[in-house]
Design a protein around this motif. Sequence first.
Motif, PDB file in Angstrom:
ATOM      1  N   GLN A 607       0.794  -1.140   0.039  1.00 27.75           N
ATOM      2  CA  GLN A 607       0.087  -0.043   0.119  1.00 27.75           C
ATOM      3  C   GLN A 607       0.662   1.138   0.146  1.00 27.75           C
ATOM      4  O   GLN A 607       0.352   2.250  -0.393  1.00 27.75           O
ATOM      5  N   LEU A 608       2.115   1.368   0.416  1.00 29.71           N
ATOM      6  CA  LEU A 608       2.863   2.376   0.362  1.00 29.71           C
ATOM      7  C   LEU A 608       4.151   2.376  -0.641  1.00 29.71           C
ATOM      8  O   LEU A 608       4.210   3.241  -1.447  1.00 29.71           O
ATOM      9  N   PHE A 609       4.842   1.426  -0.381  1.00 30.65           N
ATOM     10  CA  PHE A 609       6.071   1.706  -1.315  1.00 30.65           C
ATOM     11  C   PHE A 609       5.814   0.918  -2.656  1.00 30.65           C
ATOM     12  O   PHE A 609       6.662   1.188  -3.621  1.00 30.65           O
ATOM     13  N   SER A 610       4.747   0.331  -3.223  1.00 28.49           N
ATOM     14  CA  SER A 610       4.357   0.020  -4.585  1.00 28.49           C
ATOM     15  C   SER A 610       4.118   1.328  -5.282  1.00 28.49           C
ATOM     16  O   SER A 610       4.332   1.164  -6.377  1.00 28.49           O
ATOM     17  N   LYS A 611       3.988   2.449  -4.596  1.00 26.98           N
ATOM     18  CA  LYS A 611       3.676   3.736  -5.118  1.00 26.98           C
ATOM     19  C   LYS A 611       5.131   4.501  -5.094  1.00 26.98           C
ATOM     20  O   LYS A 611       4.837   6.019  -5.344  1.00 26.98           O
ATOM     21  N   SER A 612       5.982   4.061  -4.804  1.00 28.83           N
ATOM     22  CA  SER A 612       7.350   4.946  -4.852  1.00 28.83           C
ATOM     23  C   SER A 612       7.507   5.333  -5.965  1.00 28.83           C
ATOM     24  O   SER A 612       7.404   4.398  -7.009  1.00 28.83           O
ATOM     25  N   LYS A 613       8.212   6.347  -6.132  1.00 29.06           N
ATOM     26  CA  LYS A 613       8.891   7.068  -7.655  1.00 29.06           C
ATOM     27  C   LYS A 613       9.958   6.222  -8.124  1.00 29.06           C
ATOM     28  O   LYS A 613      10.735   5.784  -7.310  1.00 29.06           O
ATOM     29  N   PRO A 614       9.894   6.115  -9.472  1.00 26.14           N
ATOM     30  CA  PRO A 614      11.079   5.554  -9.955  1.00 26.14           C
ATOM     31  C   PRO A 614      12.440   6.139  -9.700  1.00 26.14           C
ATOM     32  O   PRO A 614      12.450   7.327  -9.515  1.00 26.14           O
ATOM     33  N   ASN A 615      13.501   5.406  -9.216  1.00 26.26           N
ATOM     34  CA  ASN A 615      14.745   6.105  -8.927  1.00 26.26           C
ATOM     35  C   ASN A 615      14.863   6.716  -7.430  1.00 26.26           C
ATOM     36  O   ASN A 615      15.751   7.232  -7.355  1.00 26.26           O
ATOM     37  N   LYS A 616      13.681   6.360  -6.826  1.00 24.53           N
ATOM     38  CA  LYS A 616      13.682   6.867  -5.372  1.00 24.53           C
ATOM     39  C   LYS A 616      14.331   5.686  -4.722  1.00 24.53           C
ATOM     40  O   LYS A 616      13.802   4.543  -4.860  1.00 24.53           O
ATOM     41  N   ARG A 617      15.025   5.814  -3.597  1.00 23.01           N
ATOM     42  CA  ARG A 617      15.407   4.889  -2.677  1.00 23.01           C
ATOM     43  C   ARG A 617      14.279   4.763  -1.576  1.00 23.01           C
ATOM     44  O   ARG A 617      13.806   5.636  -1.073  1.00 23.01           O
ATOM     45  N   LYS A 618      13.896   3.368  -1.524  1.00 23.85           N
ATOM     46  CA  LYS A 618      12.673   2.958  -0.760  1.00 23.85           C
ATOM     47  C   LYS A 618      13.266   2.594   0.456  1.00 23.85           C
ATOM     48  O   LYS A 618      14.037   1.566   0.838  1.00 23.85           O
ATOM     49  N   ILE A 619      12.972   3.342   1.601  1.00 20.42           N
ATOM     50  CA  ILE A 619      13.436   3.258   3.125  1.00 20.42           C
ATOM     51  C   ILE A 619      12.218   2.839   4.060  1.00 20.42           C
ATOM     52  O   ILE A 619      11.482   3.871   4.278  1.00 20.42           O
ATOM     53  N   MET A 620      12.183   1.655   4.860  1.00 24.67           N
ATOM     54  CA  MET A 620      11.160   1.387   5.555  1.00 24.67           C
ATOM     55  C   MET A 620      11.769   1.505   6.927  1.00 24.67           C
ATOM     56  O   MET A 620      12.744   1.059   7.454  1.00 24.67           O
ATOM     57  N   ILE A 621      11.343   2.522   7.971  1.00 25.32           N
ATOM     58  CA  ILE A 621      11.598   2.304   9.338  1.00 25.32           C
ATOM     59  C   ILE A 621      10.703   1.796  10.191  1.00 25.32           C
ATOM     60  O   ILE A 621       9.564   2.566  10.415  1.00 25.32           O
ATOM     61  N   LEU A 622      11.053   0.648  10.893  1.00 25.60           N
ATOM     62  CA  LEU A 622       9.858   0.048  11.605  1.00 25.60           C
ATOM     63  C   LEU A 622      10.120   0.265  13.057  1.00 25.60           C
ATOM     64  O   LEU A 622      11.425  -0.004  13.432  1.00 25.60           O
ATOM     65  N   ILE A 623       9.299   0.585  13.965  1.00 24.47           N
ATOM     66  CA  ILE A 623       9.181   0.749  15.323  1.00 24.47           C
ATOM     67  C   ILE A 623       8.339   0.005  16.167  1.00 24.47           C
ATOM     68  O   ILE A 623       7.224   0.010  15.844  1.00 24.47           O
ATOM     69  N   THR A 624       8.708  -0.745  16.959  1.00 31.03           N
ATOM     70  CA  THR A 624       7.929  -1.730  17.776  1.00 31.03           C
ATOM     71  C   THR A 624       8.514  -2.041  19.166  1.00 31.03           C
ATOM     72  O   THR A 624       9.618  -1.873  19.387  1.00 31.03           O
ATOM     73  N   ASP A 625       7.708  -2.297  20.083  1.00 30.75           N
ATOM     74  CA  ASP A 625       7.967  -2.538  21.667  1.00 30.75           C
ATOM     75  C   ASP A 625       7.847  -3.990  22.062  1.00 30.75           C
ATOM     76  O   ASP A 625       7.793  -4.324  23.231  1.00 30.75           O
ATOM     77  N   GLY A 626       7.562  -4.956  21.152  1.00 29.53           N
ATOM     78  CA  GLY A 626       7.164  -6.390  21.572  1.00 29.53           C
ATOM     79  C   GLY A 626       7.412  -7.289  20.392  1.00 29.53           C
ATOM     80  O   GLY A 626       7.529  -7.152  19.369  1.00 29.53           O
ATOM     81  N   ARG A 627       7.308  -8.534  20.907  1.00 24.63           N
ATOM     82  CA  ARG A 627       7.096  -9.798  19.964  1.00 24.63           C
ATOM     83  C   ARG A 627       6.039  -9.890  19.147  1.00 24.63           C
ATOM     84  O   ARG A 627       4.904  -9.549  19.456  1.00 24.63           O
ATOM     85  N   SER A 628       6.143  -9.984  17.842  1.00 26.13           N
ATOM     86  CA  SER A 628       4.879 -10.016  16.754  1.00 26.13           C
ATOM     87  C   SER A 628       4.110 -11.501  17.269  1.00 26.13           C
ATOM     88  O   SER A 628       4.736 -12.575  17.461  1.00 26.13           O
TER      89      SER A 628
END
Length: 701
Positions: A607-628
């Motif tokens: 839903q987010l990175f599939s719409k990234s522009k060509p030649n843009k670096r795609k960076i995901m920063i995930l923040i969590t406080d527990g086990r999934s």
Amino acid sequence: LLTMKATVIATFFGVFLTCTYTAKEATKKIKKAKLYVPQIDCDVKAGKIINPEFIAKCPPGCQDVKYRVYGTDIYASFSSVCNAAIHSGIIDNTGGKILVQKVAGHSGYRGSFSNGVRSLSLPRWRESFLVSEGKPRKGVTYPSTLEYASSKSTAVKSGNDHVNDPTGDVVRKDYQTSPVPTPATRMATTTPTPTTTTTDPSTTVPQPTTTPATTTTTAAAAKTKPGLHRVRDTAFRGTSTSASNRNILRHNTGIQRQEPVATFQRAAGSSAHLAMETDLWKHGLSLFDTGFGSKEELNPKPLESVSQGNPNCKVDLSFLMDGSWSIGKRRFQLQKRFLGNVAQALGIGSAGPLMGIVQYGDDPSTEFNLKTYANSKDLRNAIEKIQQKGGLSNVGKALSFVNKNFFLDANGNRGGAPNVVVVMVDGWPTDRVEEASRLARESGINIFFVTVEAAAQSEKQNVIEPNFVDKAVCRTNGFYSINVPSWFSLHKVVQPLVKRVCDTDRLVCSKTCLNSADIGFVIDGSSSVGTSNFRTVLQFVVNISKEFEISDTDTRIGAIQYTYEQRLEFSFDKYSTKQDVLSAIKRISYWSGGTSTGAAISYASEQLFSKSKPNKRKIMILITDGRSYDDVSVPAMAAHQNGIIAYSIGVAWAAPDELEAIATDPDKEHSFFVDEFDNLYRYVNQLIQNICTEFNSQPRN
């Protein structure tokens, strides 16, 4: 008698030995004469020093200031020289002598952490340098004075002066002002650069009496000028009315239309608007301030056949000249006059700016390249002879042509000078410019637009790409664009344009780690976080985001919150200014629920990175406080394969094995853990440094 002869011989032999010994000692003293090594400050960048090779002394304490360095082993020329020397291990924080050698620009610079200095990555830069131990190379003469490309170029260490340091300490500065050479003596002035013992006659500076072949050609060509103008008058007669205009869309009442200068002061986008726009980049500077005294305007200085040029404006400049039919005959002449005045104001020369021209219509073509003319006079004469091509206004096509063909070594590109393109546009382009401009910027080309007679309200439906200027330039603060309501007012922007293209400190349009990414934050909103800690997480996200240059054409920010479910807080294209992005982050409301981190990673990819522009670096920063509650390894692997660079930040009860699975390899560079939320702020700088370090690792989608 024999005794006397022996005495005479002994005396002669003694004198001979004494003379020989004295000569040897004198020779030793000459050989041991020490090279005077100039000292440079910690903030001095290699690109600001003109000398191609030099020895300099760095002061102590440079490592404490953290001036930026780009590259490893080989450094981009806008790196701090002394900090690069510390990074490479040549000196430490106590300072010392270093040898600097300028080399050609590279297509990529790798960042790293070495000797206490973090260097950043960079995709491409026009000039590089190497740092080695401060010992002179055999056969090379080193300057005792460094020549700077900025206002420092006249400062030579000799006399004494004192200035106050901002900290309150008195700093001793040694300067001697060198007189600026007059036109009569400019040819005899040489730049102190390292020279080897072997001299190539072909590289010697031509004497003032020497006349290059190009001058003779220009003079001969000038004799045919009246004939050329007669042919052009016949060819263009009647072509500026309706039928031949741009796509038959833009109504033109003919080339006889002339707006009074007063219109320029009243219209929207007028001089008042331009002055306001200029204030964004230089407070208090009037856009139409010529920068010259009246005597200089009335009595321009004569130029030699080969000029050294203005050393404070060393740029390689290409003008894209509008040759479309819509401009008409008279306005085309005004455009040529404008370009001639710009050439004169720039001060064209081998040690200063060089200028070429590409004319575009249906297709672009080079009128002359950077090395064709070495002084303003010959350049102005050549501009006068340019004939209009006609056709549409295919600006995007012209920018692609310049990017691929103009700034080549064979065409006079110098490597150590910024590449600048100034696009002249009558009205609006007839093709799209955004993609061609982006590729040109990413090649390190600084793009300026001068638009004349923009579309009226009734004509805007004919514009193919609205806001094409903002999509083309690398900063939308008004520095890279000038709009002029009338061709008859174009002469007023000569000096403002010259000042901008010569402001080399601002000419850094190549993409950097701070303006070339789509960054998506994936935020844990589970019940274990709590309202207060969730606010702390949002502040952490704000602190990271504000370090980037945010706009439609620079870095874009998106955010997702997740529990058992996922929610898109805002997408990459939702906000285009930093202030809007930061405000949107602060407005995110705490959700509360379970922790399905794996599903959140999949959701972010789709839903987010599939719409990234060509030649843009795609960076995901995930923040969590527990086990999934679900598996994270498979979704994370899929994200990595799609070119997403993943950073994981764990707090309190976060599982280390999951953080490593989420993070891009190497884990230690992409995964962080803090024991409590209040300590998140400690990793803001580290995270940004790591993002910059791997600037070149992102696959292009």
